[in-house]
Design an enzyme around this catalytic site. Sequence first.
Site, PDB file in Angstrom:
ATOM      1  N   CYS A 126       0.896  -1.158   0.000  1.00 49.53           N
ATOM      2  CA  CYS A 126       0.000   0.000   0.000  1.00 49.53           C
ATOM      3  C   CYS A 126       0.933   1.205   0.000  1.00 49.53           C
ATOM      4  O   CYS A 126       1.986   1.154  -0.634  1.00 49.53           O
ATOM      5  CB  CYS A 126      -0.963  -0.034   1.186  1.00 49.53           C
ATOM      6  SG  CYS A 126      -0.208  -0.462   2.777  1.00 49.53           S
ATOM      7  N   LYS A 294      19.256  26.044  34.378  1.00 52.21           N
ATOM      8  CA  LYS A 294      18.654  24.892  33.711  1.00 52.21           C
ATOM      9  C   LYS A 294      18.485  23.779  34.740  1.00 52.21           C
ATOM     10  O   LYS A 294      19.466  23.199  35.199  1.00 52.21           O
ATOM     11  CB  LYS A 294      19.520  24.423  32.544  1.00 52.21           C
ATOM     12  CG  LYS A 294      18.888  23.302  31.738  1.00 52.21           C
ATOM     13  CD  LYS A 294      19.780  22.876  30.585  1.00 52.21           C
ATOM     14  CE  LYS A 294      19.132  21.745  29.812  1.00 52.21           C
ATOM     15  NZ  LYS A 294      18.845  20.566  30.648  1.00 52.21           N
TER      16      LYS A 294
END
Length: 597
Positions: A126, A294
């Site tokens: 397909c 951070k």
Amino acid sequence: MAHNKIPPRWLNCPRRGQPVAGRFLPLKTMLGPRYDSQVAEENRFHPSMLSNYLKSLKVKMGLLVDLTNTSRFYDRNDIEKEGIKYIKLQCKGHGECPTTENTETFIRLCERFNERNPPELIGVHCTHGFNRTGFLICAFLVEKMDWSIEAAVATFAQARPPGIYKGDYLKELFRRYGDIEEAPPPPLLPDWCFEDDEDEDEDEDGKKESEPGSSASFGKRRKERLKLGAIFLEGVTVKGVTQVTTQPKLGEVQQKCHQFCGWEGSGFPGAQPVSMDKQNIKLLDLKPYKVSWKADGTRYMMLIDGTNEVFMIDRDNSVFHVSNLEFPFRKDLRMHLSNTLLDGEMIIDRVNGQAVPRYLIYDIIKFNSQPVGDCDFNVRLQCIEREIISPRHEKMKTGLIDKTQEPFSVRNKPFFDICTSRKLLEGNFAKEVSHEMDGLIFQPTGKYKPGRCDDILKWKPPSLNSVDFRLKITRMGGEGLLPQNVGLLYVGGYERPFAQIKVTKELKQYDNKIIECKFENNSWVFMRQRTDKSFPNAYNTAMAVCNSISNPVTKEMLFEFIDRCTAASQGQKRKHHLDPDTELMPPPPPKRPRPLT
């Protein structure tokens, strides 16, 4: 779909599987040379490549069944001139399983071919070679070879991993050939299913393909992956937080986040920083920036959509419902916020030896339907403090919010002038933070941007720069060599192994898992498993990190650059070693940064 455009998600979809039951070869559609301008050489799949592959296997394919709804992908003459019979059997495939008539036709023509040409393979494709292809092959195995549907589905999945991945296809197979109640859940979707950023999920004929497990009423929505058993916060039990796995609520939350961010792709819509290097550091001198530490936390967006309608969305786009967490409206504390989207991270603070989960808010995209994400970042920070944090504190003072009953605490994460970077890393501040921090985040003051943002910079010490890989442990050997286990490290959007890692006893348990690795002594070293991620870093991200590892911005370079930017902003002449035509200069004497406020 444009007539000359390659199919969505085709590029990195594997070309073919392995033969199934000695009779079928599942594959994706080939694309002829007319598409070469859109497809890199290593990703091409011409009809001639199929012929070469068959010759290498020393097998003959006598029939190719094309299940797509178009003839534009390749010239059938290129197949037939190789002595392979070509048959077009159109199956819709857009949210529809192959019909009974499709199935009967497929079985009849394959049975007739096998009777006349028993040793020859039948190729089936397909668009991608998984769902329609797998459905019809499994139907043949059951009806003509007396296989159980369980065995047929499992065998196809082994030959063409991960197998049929649409839940409605699996249910229909088990409805026809077994017990629908015993249909297995769809497998995890492969990485290539999430690679396109188009807002419409089109297949070969331009129709929109429906999403597995979702309602078509959601309109133009991308296929979203459902990760069952997602963990909210590794290593900590957080009461009152449960994963949302049912529709329509799951899709509604995901869709709302996408719409609020203006995100037209699939998956997590939040802004993603890039690693700082010697080129992009210059952005700090070109536009206004703020800086914060951070945190080594877990990324989450938060959707606040009314009373008891608070949801957290992680990087896998998994959704969690949060109970007993209230966000009152500042102008009327009896009312609850809705249509509000926040960005932040869950961290674990260590307080008196106890693990305390907290949500640190560092950005806001929507506030009560207002597009504050379009505002300056400084305005957004003020909005978080004034409209999100302060009303909660005011209601706590009245005793109407019991903080002890909340699943986790909520705080805003402050950002500072970039000249405070040295103090964030080296001063008392770093010692006072009660959770892990692994670098700095430099945030431009412009509007919020979803997805990868090349101007949001994350700086980490060179020793902590890392890449998230998918580990695949493979047995390899060669002539005159003993076979041994090799750890192959893969990144997204790159079919070949990106790197290798030494396989240890500890590492074996992480086969096919996402692992974070650092580069040390000229080799990759395991750091930890990333249970919060289902996909590795993309190829471009991994290359950017590798560049920052091989050519790092050290802490001294960063401080020098910022000091000189600060001096320049004060009208002083500056020249730094990252400017063209300059020599490396020793770091300037440390300056005392402005106090953090």
